[in-house]
Design a protein around this motif. Structure first.
Motif, PDB file in Angstrom:
ATOM      1  N   SER A  10       0.824  -1.206   0.000  1.00  0.00           N
ATOM      2  CA  SER A  10       0.000   0.000   0.000  1.00  0.00           C
ATOM      3  C   SER A  10       0.857   1.254   0.000  1.00  0.00           C
ATOM      4  O   SER A  10       0.535   2.234  -0.676  1.00  0.00           O
ATOM      5  CB  SER A  10      -0.947   0.011   1.201  1.00  0.00           C
ATOM      6  N   LYS A  11       1.937   1.223   0.738  1.00  0.00           N
ATOM      7  CA  LYS A  11       2.831   2.388   0.786  1.00  0.00           C
ATOM      8  C   LYS A  11       3.400   2.677  -0.596  1.00  0.00           C
ATOM      9  O   LYS A  11       3.413   3.834  -1.039  1.00  0.00           O
ATOM     10  CB  LYS A  11       3.958   2.154   1.795  1.00  0.00           C
ATOM     11  N   ARG A  12       3.857   1.657  -1.310  1.00  0.00           N
ATOM     12  CA  ARG A  12       4.387   1.862  -2.663  1.00  0.00           C
ATOM     13  C   ARG A  12       3.296   2.420  -3.580  1.00  0.00           C
ATOM     14  O   ARG A  12       3.529   3.369  -4.327  1.00  0.00           O
ATOM     15  CB  ARG A  12       4.937   0.548  -3.225  1.00  0.00           C
ATOM     16  N   PHE A  13       2.095   1.833  -3.518  1.00  0.00           N
ATOM     17  CA  PHE A  13       0.984   2.271  -4.359  1.00  0.00           C
ATOM     18  C   PHE A  13       0.592   3.708  -4.051  1.00  0.00           C
ATOM     19  O   PHE A  13       0.558   4.564  -4.938  1.00  0.00           O
ATOM     20  CB  PHE A  13      -0.219   1.340  -4.157  1.00  0.00           C
ATOM     21  N   TYR A  14       0.285   3.999  -2.785  1.00  0.00           N
ATOM     22  CA  TYR A  14      -0.216   5.330  -2.434  1.00  0.00           C
ATOM     23  C   TYR A  14       0.853   6.403  -2.500  1.00  0.00           C
ATOM     24  O   TYR A  14       0.546   7.551  -2.830  1.00  0.00           O
ATOM     25  CB  TYR A  14      -0.916   5.308  -1.073  1.00  0.00           C
ATOM     26  N   ASN A  15       2.111   6.089  -2.217  1.00  0.00           N
ATOM     27  CA  ASN A  15       3.159   7.102  -2.389  1.00  0.00           C
ATOM     28  C   ASN A  15       3.184   7.574  -3.842  1.00  0.00           C
ATOM     29  O   ASN A  15       3.297   8.775  -4.108  1.00  0.00           O
ATOM     30  CB  ASN A  15       4.531   6.570  -1.987  1.00  0.00           C
ATOM     31  N   ALA A  16       3.056   6.644  -4.789  1.00  0.00           N
ATOM     32  CA  ALA A  16       3.057   7.012  -6.208  1.00  0.00           C
ATOM     33  C   ALA A  16       1.796   7.787  -6.585  1.00  0.00           C
ATOM     34  O   ALA A  16       1.866   8.827  -7.252  1.00  0.00           O
ATOM     35  CB  ALA A  16       3.195   5.765  -7.081  1.00  0.00           C
ATOM     36  N   VAL A  17       0.634   7.309  -6.156  1.00  0.00           N
ATOM     37  CA  VAL A  17      -0.634   7.959  -6.513  1.00  0.00           C
ATOM     38  C   VAL A  17      -0.727   9.348  -5.884  1.00  0.00           C
ATOM     39  O   VAL A  17      -1.088  10.319  -6.563  1.00  0.00           O
ATOM     40  CB  VAL A  17      -1.834   7.077  -6.106  1.00  0.00           C
ATOM     41  N   ILE A  18      -0.392   9.470  -4.623  1.00  0.00           N
ATOM     42  CA  ILE A  18      -0.461  10.772  -3.948  1.00  0.00           C
ATOM     43  C   ILE A  18       0.551  11.738  -4.561  1.00  0.00           C
ATOM     44  O   ILE A  18       0.267  12.931  -4.707  1.00  0.00           O
ATOM     45  CB  ILE A  18      -0.255  10.616  -2.426  1.00  0.00           C
ATOM     46  N   ALA A  19       1.726  11.249  -4.964  1.00  0.00           N
ATOM     47  CA  ALA A  19       2.711  12.105  -5.632  1.00  0.00           C
ATOM     48  C   ALA A  19       2.149  12.639  -6.955  1.00  0.00           C
ATOM     49  O   ALA A  19       2.377  13.801  -7.302  1.00  0.00           O
ATOM     50  CB  ALA A  19       4.014  11.353  -5.875  1.00  0.00           C
ATOM     51  N   ALA A  20       1.395  11.808  -7.691  1.00  0.00           N
ATOM     52  CA  ALA A  20       0.784  12.262  -8.948  1.00  0.00           C
ATOM     53  C   ALA A  20      -0.220  13.379  -8.703  1.00  0.00           C
ATOM     54  O   ALA A  20      -0.496  14.186  -9.596  1.00  0.00           O
ATOM     55  CB  ALA A  20       0.108  11.090  -9.655  1.00  0.00           C
ATOM     56  N   LEU A  21      -0.757  13.453  -7.494  1.00  0.00           N
ATOM     57  CA  LEU A  21      -1.710  14.499  -7.124  1.00  0.00           C
ATOM     58  C   LEU A  21      -1.023  15.696  -6.471  1.00  0.00           C
ATOM     59  O   LEU A  21      -1.688  16.622  -6.018  1.00  0.00           O
ATOM     60  CB  LEU A  21      -2.765  13.925  -6.172  1.00  0.00           C
ATOM     61  N   GLY A  22       0.306  15.654  -6.383  1.00  0.00           N
ATOM     62  CA  GLY A  22       1.062  16.768  -5.824  1.00  0.00           C
ATOM     63  C   GLY A  22       1.370  16.643  -4.352  1.00  0.00           C
ATOM     64  O   GLY A  22       1.880  17.580  -3.746  1.00  0.00           O
ATOM     65  N   GLY A  23       1.091  15.504  -3.758  1.00  0.00           N
ATOM     66  CA  GLY A  23       1.339  15.299  -2.335  1.00  0.00           C
ATOM     67  C   GLY A  23       2.653  14.592  -2.072  1.00  0.00           C
ATOM     68  O   GLY A  23       3.326  14.126  -2.995  1.00  0.00           O
ATOM     69  N   GLY A  24       2.984  14.498  -0.798  1.00  0.00           N
ATOM     70  CA  GLY A  24       4.224  13.856  -0.396  1.00  0.00           C
ATOM     71  C   GLY A  24       4.027  12.427   0.049  1.00  0.00           C
ATOM     72  O   GLY A  24       2.923  11.884   0.018  1.00  0.00           O
ATOM     73  N   GLU A  25       5.130  11.820   0.460  1.00  0.00           N
ATOM     74  CA  GLU A  25       5.095  10.434   0.926  1.00  0.00           C
ATOM     75  C   GLU A  25       4.427  10.338   2.294  1.00  0.00           C
ATOM     76  O   GLU A  25       4.276  11.328   3.006  1.00  0.00           O
ATOM     77  CB  GLU A  25       6.509   9.869   0.992  1.00  0.00           C
ATOM     78  N   ALA A  26       4.075   9.121   2.644  1.00  0.00           N
ATOM     79  CA  ALA A  26       3.393   8.851   3.907  1.00  0.00           C
ATOM     80  C   ALA A  26       4.306   9.069   5.099  1.00  0.00           C
ATOM     81  O   ALA A  26       5.511   8.864   5.028  1.00  0.00           O
ATOM     82  CB  ALA A  26       2.877   7.419   3.930  1.00  0.00           C
TER      83      ALA A  26
END
Length: 126
Positions: A10-26
């Motif tokens: 989940s961390k790998r998935f959401y870090n990438a998806v959230i980065a695409a939205l302009g956010g940072g890592e968990a």
């Protein structure tokens, strides 16, 4: 908040998806119970959390539940979709694109994360 049966996946998935939205890592958090959580925050103070279930039962998806992420443009909706699929998500429903609604034409993309949670990238023009 969504549940996960594999917090590292989940961390790998959401870090990438959230980065695409302009956010940072968990930010990693371990609860007093020993369960791991991932906290994602944006500048507006919104939190998105991924957690191992505290009751030690498997994480399951909510029927009829969707977590929507606001996108800045139709192109960012496409980026959200493509990044999710490239990182283990599954494209569902119609291809990303415009949809007519009571708010006018909006742009949507639907995916499921690796645990099956339904996510939506949405752009609503001003």
């Amino acid at each position: 908040m969504v549940g996960s049966n594999d917090i590292e996946r989940s961390k790998r998935f959401y870090n990438a998806v959230i980065a695409a939205l302009g956010g940072g890592e968990a930010t990693l958090n371990v609860a007093g119970s020993g369960h791991t959580r991932l906290f994602y925050r944006n500048e507006g103070g919104t939190n998105f959390i991924v957690s191992e279930p505290i009751n030690d039962e498997p994480a399951t998806v909510g029927n009829g539940s969707t977590v929507a992420f606001a996108c800045n443009s139709p192109e960012q909706v496409e980026l959200f979709h493509d990044t999710a699929v490239a990182n283990g998500g599954t494209s569902i429903e119609d291809r990303p694109g415009p949809r007519e609604s009571a708010m006018g034409t909006i742009t949507l993309a639907y995916v499921r994360d690796p645990d099956g949670n339904k996510l939506c990238g949405i752009h609503i023009p001003a």
